[in-house]
Design a protein around this motif. Structure first.
Motif, mmCIF file in Angstrom:
data_model
loop_
_atom_site.group_PDB
_atom_site.id
_atom_site.type_symbol
_atom_site.label_atom_id
_atom_site.label_comp_id
_atom_site.label_asym_id
_atom_site.label_seq_id
_atom_site.Cartn_x
_atom_site.Cartn_y
_atom_site.Cartn_z
ATOM 1 N N UNK A 1 -1.411 36.690 7.129
ATOM 2 C CA UNK A 1 -1.808 35.696 6.128
ATOM 3 C C UNK A 1 -1.480 34.281 6.592
ATOM 4 N N UNK A 2 -1.228 34.139 7.889
ATOM 5 C CA UNK A 2 -0.874 32.818 8.421
ATOM 6 C C UNK A 2 -2.070 32.086 9.013
ATOM 7 N N UNK A 3 -3.244 32.745 9.079
ATOM 8 C CA UNK A 3 -4.365 32.197 9.846
ATOM 9 C C UNK A 3 -4.800 30.810 9.362
ATOM 10 N N UNK A 4 -4.778 30.587 8.058
ATOM 11 C CA UNK A 4 -5.164 29.281 7.537
ATOM 12 C C UNK A 4 -4.206 28.187 7.969
ATOM 13 N N UNK A 5 -2.911 28.479 7.895
ATOM 14 C CA UNK A 5 -1.914 27.507 8.318
ATOM 15 C C UNK A 5 -1.958 27.240 9.808
ATOM 16 N N UNK A 6 -2.152 28.305 10.595
ATOM 17 C CA UNK A 6 -2.259 28.154 12.051
ATOM 18 C C UNK A 6 -3.456 27.274 12.395
ATOM 19 N N UNK A 7 -4.596 27.530 11.770
ATOM 20 C CA UNK A 7 -5.805 26.743 12.019
ATOM 21 C C UNK A 7 -5.595 25.283 11.639
ATOM 22 N N UNK A 8 -4.942 25.081 10.497
ATOM 23 C CA UNK A 8 -4.702 23.720 10.011
ATOM 24 C C UNK A 8 -3.813 22.938 10.973
ATOM 25 N N UNK A 9 -2.686 23.517 11.362
ATOM 26 C CA UNK A 9 -1.760 22.820 12.258
ATOM 27 C C UNK A 9 -2.409 22.569 13.616
ATOM 28 N N UNK A 10 -3.148 23.543 14.114
ATOM 29 C CA UNK A 10 -3.839 23.368 15.388
ATOM 30 C C UNK A 10 -4.819 22.208 15.316
ATOM 31 N N UNK A 11 -5.603 22.172 14.240
ATOM 32 C CA UNK A 11 -6.564 21.092 14.069
ATOM 33 C C UNK A 11 -5.904 19.722 14.044
ATOM 34 N N UNK A 12 -4.784 19.628 13.362
ATOM 35 C CA UNK A 12 -4.060 18.361 13.269
ATOM 36 C C UNK A 12 -3.502 17.944 14.631
ATOM 37 N N UNK B 1 6.587 37.831 6.977
ATOM 38 C CA UNK B 1 6.694 37.102 8.243
ATOM 39 C C UNK B 1 5.558 36.105 8.405
ATOM 40 N N UNK B 2 4.339 36.555 8.162
ATOM 41 C CA UNK B 2 3.186 35.660 8.362
ATOM 42 C C UNK B 2 3.080 34.628 7.236
ATOM 43 N N UNK B 3 3.580 34.968 6.052
ATOM 44 C CA UNK B 3 3.624 33.974 4.974
ATOM 45 C C UNK B 3 4.567 32.841 5.348
ATOM 46 N N UNK B 4 5.687 33.188 5.981
ATOM 47 C CA UNK B 4 6.641 32.165 6.424
ATOM 48 C C UNK B 4 6.003 31.260 7.476
ATOM 49 N N UNK B 5 5.263 31.853 8.414
ATOM 50 C CA UNK B 5 4.587 31.063 9.440
ATOM 51 C C UNK B 5 3.519 30.181 8.820
ATOM 52 N N UNK B 6 2.811 30.703 7.821
ATOM 53 C CA UNK B 6 1.803 29.903 7.131
ATOM 54 C C UNK B 6 2.428 28.658 6.504
ATOM 55 N N UNK B 7 3.532 28.855 5.786
ATOM 56 C CA UNK B 7 4.193 27.721 5.141
ATOM 57 C C UNK B 7 4.754 26.742 6.169
ATOM 58 N N UNK B 8 5.307 27.285 7.246
ATOM 59 C CA UNK B 8 5.830 26.426 8.311
ATOM 60 C C UNK B 8 4.714 25.563 8.908
ATOM 61 N N UNK B 9 3.582 26.196 9.203
ATOM 62 C CA UNK B 9 2.463 25.478 9.816
ATOM 63 C C UNK B 9 1.884 24.428 8.868
ATOM 64 N N UNK B 10 1.687 24.816 7.610
ATOM 65 C CA UNK B 10 1.145 23.849 6.642
ATOM 66 C C UNK B 10 2.105 22.685 6.430
ATOM 67 N N UNK B 11 3.398 22.992 6.355
ATOM 68 C CA UNK B 11 4.381 21.934 6.182
ATOM 69 C C UNK B 11 4.406 20.995 7.374
ATOM 70 N N UNK B 12 4.355 21.568 8.584
ATOM 71 C CA UNK B 12 4.360 20.750 9.795
ATOM 72 C C UNK B 12 3.115 19.869 9.874
ATOM 73 N N UNK C 1 -7.830 17.540 9.123
ATOM 74 C CA UNK C 1 -7.529 17.545 7.693
ATOM 75 C C UNK C 1 -6.319 18.437 7.404
ATOM 76 N N UNK C 2 -5.242 17.876 6.825
ATOM 77 C CA UNK C 2 -4.046 18.672 6.545
ATOM 78 C C UNK C 2 -4.227 19.708 5.443
ATOM 79 N N UNK C 3 -5.381 19.693 4.775
ATOM 80 C CA UNK C 3 -5.649 20.688 3.729
ATOM 81 C C UNK C 3 -6.602 21.775 4.201
ATOM 82 N N UNK C 4 -6.991 21.736 5.457
ATOM 83 C CA UNK C 4 -7.964 22.694 5.980
ATOM 84 C C UNK C 4 -7.398 24.116 5.985
#
Length: 314
Positions: free
Chosen positions: A71-82, A126-137, A240-243
């Motif tokens: 469930x981290x894919x959205x956060x990973x994509x967002x942080x990568x894009x930024x 685990x992946x929820x934690x990574x999602x939040x970490x990525x979105x926060x970063x 976009x940080x909301x992507x």
């Protein structure tokens, strides 16, 4: 072939051919309501819209077939894009920025895999934690604002066309889907995915290094999510940080609709591709006929619930 179909029980038949039948029915319904639904332009539009989520689904399918979930894919994509947008805005060469972007996804996937395989943390947690970490970063890096001034050579990744007809991102998607299909269905590596998802303990006893393979699957999922994030950033022309806010639910829905079991051990890249296209068909068709966006969310959720019931293990 006819005898095989006669012997096939209804659930097995639906599992094998149901998604294609549903897509045909949807096409007939939406076309009867709006003939433009079946136009060449709209078909290309559907495939283009689906291509980014198909890339995400290709990586996540490995994880889900192996019995996990990402469930981290959205956060990973967002942080990568930024990160890629930031690097490009200060003049880094596009090729190097793309390579580093894929590395971001790989590292985040590695973190998810390590937590799941070595620390025995539930994949969802685990992946929820990574999602939040990525979105926060991503938000900390930008202060919650978009990143602009991206070079035209990067913009072409999401907006360019081959021969003036086929979107470049569709070509990228087809390449990733083809490689994923071959790896999952035609190689020993892919057979290990099914073995681990079918029975992790038996796979371990048969000599498969379950920990190592789990890490690899999450890395693949992270890289695919990062590629999708870079393409979407290119398409939007800004970081976009909301992507990716809905990508987690969208990818899981598409993969499950495509026949991958939530318990692992079954599924295919072909099914995930078709599941993604079907989801986009529904959204596209509902938009064309003027259905409220909130109802679209309700309908998508109902489809997921029905699909889980159909594919549940008895």
């Amino acid at each position: 072939m006819k005898n095989q179909l006669n012997k096939m029980d209804p659930k097995a038949f639906f599992s094998k051919f149901g998604i294609i039948l549903v897509m045909i029915v949807l096409t007939v319904i939406f076309t009867s309501m709006e003939p433009g639904f079946i136009s060449t332009a709209n078909i290309i539009n559907i495939i283009r819209q689906a291509s980014i989520m198909i890339i995400v689904a290709c990586g996540a399918t490995f994880v889900m077939v192996a019995g996990g979930i990402d469930v981290s894919v959205g956060g990973v994509a967002c942080l990568t894009g930024i990160i890629v947008a930031k690097l490009l805005s200060i003049g880094m060469p596009v090729a190097l920025a793309l390579l580093l972007g894929a590395g971001v996804g790989g590292v985040l996937g590695l973190c998810s895999g390590m937590m799941v395989s070595h620390f025995h943390i539930a994949p969802m947690i685990a992946t929820l934690a990574i999602m939040n970490l990525a979105n926060g970063a991503a938000n900390l890096t930008t202060g919650g604002t978009a990143v602009y001034n991206l070079p035209e050579s990067f913009i072409m990744l999401g907006r360019g066309y081959i021969a003036g007809i086929i979107p470049l991102q569709v070509i990228i998607m087809l390449g990733i889907a083809a490689v994923s299909y071959i790896v999952l269905s035609k190689t020993a590596f892919g057979r290990r995915v099914y073995a681990i998802g079918g029975n992790e303990m038996v796979a371990e006893l048969s000599g498969i290094n379950v920990r190592k393979n789990k890490i690899i699957y999450y890395i693949l999922s992270g890289i695919c999510a990062s590629i999708a994030g870079m393409i979407m950033t290119s398409r939007m022309g800004s970081g976009q940080p909301s992507m990716g806010a809905t990508w987690n639910m969208d990818s899981i829905t598409a993969i499950v609709i495509g026949g991958t079991s939530l318990n692992g051990g079954s599924g295919s890249i072909t099914g995930s591709v078709l599941g993604t296209i079907m989801m986009v068909m529904i959204t596209n068709g509902l938009n064309i006929v003027g259905v409220n966006s909130f109802w679209q969310m309700v309908i998508s959720a109902m489809i997921l619930i029905i699909t889980i019931i159909v594919y549940r293990n008895d």
